[in-house]
Design an enzyme around this catalytic site. Structure first.
Site, PDB file in Angstrom:
ATOM      1  N   ASN A  67     -61.421  11.000   4.089  1.00  0.00           N
ATOM      2  CA  ASN A  67     -61.972  12.054   4.396  1.00  0.00           C
ATOM      3  C   ASN A  67     -61.265  13.520   3.706  1.00  0.00           C
ATOM      4  OD1 ASN A  67     -64.208  11.434   6.355  1.00  0.00           O
ATOM      5  ND2 ASN A  67     -62.595  10.893   7.756  1.00  0.00           N
ATOM      6  N   CYS A  76     -69.078   5.488   4.701  1.00  0.00           N
ATOM      7  CA  CYS A  76     -69.809   6.547   4.286  1.00  0.00           C
ATOM      8  C   CYS A  76     -70.881   6.466   3.622  1.00  0.00           C
ATOM      9  CB  CYS A  76     -68.556   7.340   3.288  1.00  0.00           C
ATOM     10  SG  CYS A  76     -69.494   9.070   2.838  1.00  0.00           S
ATOM     11  N   GLY A  77     -72.025   6.826   4.406  1.00  0.00           N
ATOM     12  CA  GLY A  77     -73.268   6.447   3.937  1.00  0.00           C
ATOM     13  C   GLY A  77     -73.981   6.986   2.416  1.00  0.00           C
ATOM     14  N   ASN A 148     -68.878   3.552  11.848  1.00  0.00           N
ATOM     15  CA  ASN A 148     -67.995   4.672  12.325  1.00  0.00           C
ATOM     16  C   ASN A 148     -68.605   5.512  13.282  1.00  0.00           C
ATOM     17  OD1 ASN A 148     -70.003   5.977  10.793  1.00  0.00           O
ATOM     18  ND2 ASN A 148     -68.717   7.009   9.491  1.00  0.00           N
ATOM     19  N   GLU A 201     -68.506  16.523  10.692  1.00  0.00           N
ATOM     20  CA  GLU A 201     -68.006  15.187  10.466  1.00  0.00           C
ATOM     21  C   GLU A 201     -66.664  15.207  10.663  1.00  0.00           C
ATOM     22  OE1 GLU A 201     -68.997  12.843   7.130  1.00  0.00           O
ATOM     23  OE2 GLU A 201     -70.216  14.554   6.324  1.00  0.00           O
ATOM     24  N   ARG A 202     -66.062  14.256  11.376  1.00  0.00           N
ATOM     25  CA  ARG A 202     -64.708  13.799  11.723  1.00  0.00           C
ATOM     26  C   ARG A 202     -63.830  13.871  10.449  1.00  0.00           C
ATOM     27  NH1 ARG A 202     -62.833   8.234  13.979  1.00  0.00           N
ATOM     28  NH2 ARG A 202     -63.760   7.571  11.950  1.00  0.00           N
ATOM     29  N   CYS A 210     -74.766  13.676   6.125  1.00  0.00           N
ATOM     30  CA  CYS A 210     -74.045  12.662   6.504  1.00  0.00           C
ATOM     31  C   CYS A 210     -74.804  11.427   6.420  1.00  0.00           C
ATOM     32  CB  CYS A 210     -73.352  12.809   7.878  1.00  0.00           C
ATOM     33  SG  CYS A 210     -72.251  11.477   8.484  1.00  0.00           S
ATOM     34  N   GLY A 211     -74.689  10.449   5.554  1.00  0.00           N
ATOM     35  CA  GLY A 211     -75.616   9.241   5.575  1.00  0.00           C
ATOM     36  C   GLY A 211     -75.700   8.501   6.962  1.00  0.00           C
TER      37      GLY A 211
END
Length: 271
Positions: A67, A76-77, A148, A201-202, A210-211
Site C-alpha cells: 500500500n 489487489c484486484g 483482504n 482503502e486501508r 478498488c478491484g
C-alpha cells in the site's frame, strides 16, 4: 540514495501503481516501507496508490504488493491486472494462454481479451454484519473477504458534500472485527445489477477504484438482491470514480473481475 533503477507506472480504472521489475529479487530485496512511501508520494515522488514489485519466486511470477503507506497487502484486484499487462508487454508470458500470478492470497489466474483483463479472485467469504461510520453518521455494512477485508455499506448518496464526505480519514469500524483496519466501500444503486461505489482503502486512503472492493460490493449487492448464482453466472456493472468494472459471480462460486489495465510511463528513479 540508491543507484538509479527502472520503474513503470500503470493503472486500472485510475487505481494507479508504481511497478518495480525485480525478476530475480536482487534489485530491491525486502522493499522498505520508507521506499514505498517515497515512490507513492504524489508531490515528491512518482505517485501511486501502491507499489507492485515484479519478482520470480519458485518458478512463478509473484506480485509483491505494498500500500501507499508502505504496509503489506494480501491482494489487489486492479493491481493484478496491471501486473499481467506488464508481463504481456514485456514478453514474459504467452499472450494466448492464461497467466498465473502468485500473491499473498494464493495463486490467481488472469486472462486477457484485448484491452480487457479478467482476474479470477476466487471464492468470496461473507462474514456477517458490521457497522462503519463517517463523523457522527454510521451505516450497517456487510463484511466480505476477497483475500483482504472489506466492509460494504449501502448509502443514499455518494456526494462528497453529503454524509459520506471526502473520506480523508479512515471511516470508523469495529476494532475487534477489523483490528488491522478494513477497506470500506460506500455503495448506491444505479439500476438492475448496476451499482456505483466510493472506497477508502486501508493503507492508501480514498482511491479512484478498488478491484477487490468492487468484487465485495458485487457480492453484497447480489445477496441483497437474492441473486446468488444458481444455474447461470451473475454479473453486475460496478461504476467507480475512475471508470467501470464488471464483476461476475460464477455458478462454481468464483468471482471474476474484468476491466482495463494500462502501462502509461517507463523510466528510472533513484528514490
Amino acid at each position: 540514495m540508491p543507484e538509479p533503477y527502472a520503474f513503470l507506472k500503470g493503472h486500472g480504472t485510475e487505481n494507479d501503481f508504481v511497478l518495480l521489475p525485480d525478476h530475480d529479487g536482487t534489485v530491491h530485496g525486502d522493499l522498505s516501507a520508507d521506499r514505498v512511501r517515497a515512490l507513492c508520494d504524489r508531490r515528491a515522488g512518482i505517485g501511486g496508490d501502491g507499489v507492485l514489485r515484479v519478482v520470480r519466486r519458485e518458478g512463478r511470477w509473484f506480485m509483491d504488493y505494498r500500500n501507499a503507506d508502505g504496509s503489506i497487502a494480501e491482494m489487489c484486484g486492479n493491481g493484478i491486472r496491471v501486473f499481467a499487462r506488464y508481463l504481456l508487454e514485456a514478453g514474459l508470458v504467452d499472450p494466448t494462454a492464461p497467466i498465473e500470478v502468485d500473491t499473498r492470497d494464493g495463486l490467481k489466474v488472469v486472462r486477457v481479451d484485448g484491452d480487457q483483463i479478467t482476474a479470477d479472485l476466487g471464492t468470496p467469504r461473507v462474514l456477517g454484519d458490521t457497522v462503519v461510520g463517517v463523523g457522527a453518521t454510521s451505516w450497517p455494512a456487510q463484511h466480505v473477504d476477497m483475500g483482504n477485508p472489506h466492509a460494504v455499506a449501502f448509502v443514499d448518496s455518494l456526494d462528497p458534500h453529503g454524509p459520506v464526505g471526502p473520506l480523508l480519514d479512515p471511516p470508523s469500524r469495529d476494532p475487534e472485527r477489523f483490528p488491522d483496519g478494513v477497506n470500506v466501500e460506500f455503495v448506491v444503486r444505479r439500476g438492475e445489477r448496476h451499482v456505483a461505489m466510493r472506497v477508502h482503502e486501508r493503507g492508501s486512503g480514498e482511491t479512484r477504484s478498488c478491484g477487490t472492493g468492487a468484487c465485495a460490493v458485487m457480492v453484497a449487492a447480489a445477496l441483497a438482491d437474492d441473486a446468488r448464482p444458481s444455474g447461470s453466472d451473475v454479473a453486475y456493472r460496478v461504476d467507480v470514480p475512475g471508470g467501470t468494472l464488471t464483476v461476475t459471480w460464477t455458478t462454481d462460486d468464483r468471482v471474476l473481475l474484468t476491466g482495463p489495465a494500462v502501462i502509461v510511463a517507463r523510466g528510472t528513479t533513484a528514490l
